[in-house]
Scaffold this motif. Structure first.
Motif, PDB file in Angstrom:
ATOM      1  N   SER A 102       0.865  -1.134   0.081  1.00  0.00           N
ATOM      2  CA  SER A 102       0.099  -0.019   0.009  1.00  0.00           C
ATOM      3  C   SER A 102       0.762   1.185  -0.116  1.00  0.00           C
ATOM      4  O   SER A 102       0.403   2.323  -0.253  1.00  0.00           O
ATOM      5  CB  SER A 102      -0.914  -0.025   1.232  1.00  0.00           C
ATOM      6  N   TYR A 103       2.118   0.981   0.433  1.00  0.00           N
ATOM      7  CA  TYR A 103       3.071   2.184   0.427  1.00  0.00           C
ATOM      8  C   TYR A 103       2.481   3.432   1.416  1.00  0.00           C
ATOM      9  O   TYR A 103       2.753   4.514   1.125  1.00  0.00           O
ATOM     10  CB  TYR A 103       3.312   2.882  -0.807  1.00  0.00           C
ATOM     11  N   SER A 105      -0.331   4.535   1.483  1.00  0.00           N
ATOM     12  CA  SER A 105      -1.138   5.410   0.960  1.00  0.00           C
ATOM     13  C   SER A 105      -2.613   4.810   1.001  1.00  0.00           C
ATOM     14  O   SER A 105      -3.066   3.703   0.658  1.00  0.00           O
ATOM     15  CB  SER A 105      -0.757   5.539  -0.347  1.00  0.00           C
ATOM     16  N   LYS A 108      -4.190   3.981  -2.532  1.00  0.00           N
ATOM     17  CA  LYS A 108      -3.416   2.795  -2.833  1.00  0.00           C
ATOM     18  C   LYS A 108      -4.309   1.338  -2.462  1.00  0.00           C
ATOM     19  O   LYS A 108      -4.250   0.179  -2.848  1.00  0.00           O
ATOM     20  CB  LYS A 108      -1.943   2.703  -2.823  1.00  0.00           C
ATOM     21  N   GLN A 111      -7.644   0.733  -3.673  1.00  0.00           N
ATOM     22  CA  GLN A 111      -7.596   0.276  -5.146  1.00  0.00           C
ATOM     23  C   GLN A 111      -7.028  -1.219  -5.071  1.00  0.00           C
ATOM     24  O   GLN A 111      -7.564  -2.073  -5.916  1.00  0.00           O
ATOM     25  CB  GLN A 111      -6.238   1.008  -5.921  1.00  0.00           C
ATOM     26  N   THR A 112      -6.224  -1.528  -4.041  1.00  0.00           N
ATOM     27  CA  THR A 112      -5.478  -2.982  -3.977  1.00  0.00           C
ATOM     28  C   THR A 112      -6.690  -3.925  -3.251  1.00  0.00           C
ATOM     29  O   THR A 112      -6.853  -4.967  -3.843  1.00  0.00           O
ATOM     30  CB  THR A 112      -4.431  -2.849  -2.835  1.00  0.00           C
TER      31      THR A 112
END
Length: 342
Positions: A102-103, A105, A108, A111-112
């Motif tokens: 996910s970094y 984020s 993110k 979306q994942t």
């Protein structure tokens, strides 16, 4: 003329002059299929480079035998070791793991989750990113009926099984150790993010001070991203304040490493002038000069237990699911960076 690249079971069936259903049964080791037929199907499948369609299989039988695992970053020893622990259990049960980052984020992470649900995974294991405060995307997983287990970075806003360590106790013990070394002005590097692990580490730091008769000084608590550069910036702020503390406890090893770099550049003796301690037991902590005192988070054990809790949910059918919270006891690793008394 376009070349057909996606081989199907129908292609194998035509090659062997048998039905597609026979090919399907042979590929799935159905006992109704003879050994000769099974071997012939496998041989042709290999020749044609047949790749099974896991999504289609999941739609047919309700299982993909794939688990989605979301980590903030995969290049940290802690998260890599947790994933290894998860895979140890999953592989024994013939499950595969998709690792996503996910970094830290929120976007993110959302979306994942969508990508994993679209890929028909059988469930999700995750460690929440630093930027995540809205958990609607995780509630979507629960609404789909799939198992969801959280580890390390967890939240009370989701009614799911969770695995972590006692961050409060680990922090308390390491600050208590610094006090026993004669430290009285102990700074703490923390994160501004609203993640439970950092709140608990700050609480452990505060209580250890107060329980030992040392007043809490908010000027000694510095927030950053707890990365290497964050640790350097936090250390520089302490120098700018003018009154250097005699110890620093960072809620991450990377923050402590940044502080160590600045102290060494300025010729400040460690631990004689400033003692240092971190959190996580990253591999580099035993190779720094001096080696860094830290807290071991028992990552491999955490991964094993997380996977076991995940698969326990598969066994529950008509019974009401009751989420479980597992808290591991941290191990304090004392090294030269904090040993003022030798």
């Amino acid at each position: 003329m376009a070349t057909k690249t996606k081989i199907t079971i129908q292609d194998i069936a035509e090659k062997l002059n048998i039905t597609a259903s026979t090919v399907s049964r042979a590929l799935n080791n159905n006992p109704r299929i003879s050994e000769d037929t099974r071997k012939a199907v496998l041989k042709v499948a290999k020749q044609l480079n047949y790749q099974p369609n896991n999504i289609a299989a999941a739609l047919r039988n309700g299982k993909s035998h794939i688990i989605g695992v979301i980590v903030p970053t995969a290049d940290r020893k802690f998260f890599a070791s947790v994933v290894r622990g998860i895979e140890e259990i999953a592989n024994k049960l013939n499950y595969k793991v998709i690792i996503c980052q996910s970094y830290d984020s929120y976007e993110k992470e959302v979306q994942t989750i969508d990508a994993l649900l679209n890929a028909r995974v059988d469930g999700i294991i995750a460690s929440i990113g630093k930027d995540t405060e809205d958990f609607s995307h995780y509630k979507k997983v629960l609404a789909s009926g799939l198992p969801l287990v959280l580890f390390d970075r967890t939240t009370d806003q989701l009614d799911v099984s969770q695995v972590g360590i006692n961050d409060y106790l680990g922090s308390y013990k390491i600050v208590e150790h610094l006090i026993q070394q004669g430290c009285k002005r102990i700074a703490h590097f923390t994160s501004p993010k609203k993640i439970s692990i950092f709140r608990e580490r700050l609480r452990g730091y505060t209580d250890a001070l107060l329980d030992n008769g040392i007043p809490f000084d908010e000027n000694l608590v510095i927030s950053s991203n707890l990365q290497l550069e964050g640790g350097r910036q936090s250390m520089e702020k302490l120098f700018e304040a003018g009154d250097l503390p005699d110890a620093i406890f960072s809620a991450s090893d990377y923050g402590a490493m940044g502080a160590m770099q600045v102290l060494k550049e300025r010729g400040i003796a460690i631990p004689e002038r400033v003692a240092l301690a971190g959190f996580s037991n990253e591999p580099f902590t035993s190779f720094t000069d001096p080696p860094l005192t830290t807290v071991d988070q028992l990552s491999l054990t955490m991964g094993n237990i997380t996977a076991e809790l995940f698969f326990e949910q598969f066994k529950i059918k008509d019974k009401k699911f009751v989420p479980q919270r597992t808290v591991l006891m941290p191990e304090i690793i004392i090294r030269q960076s904090s040993l003022k008394k030798r």
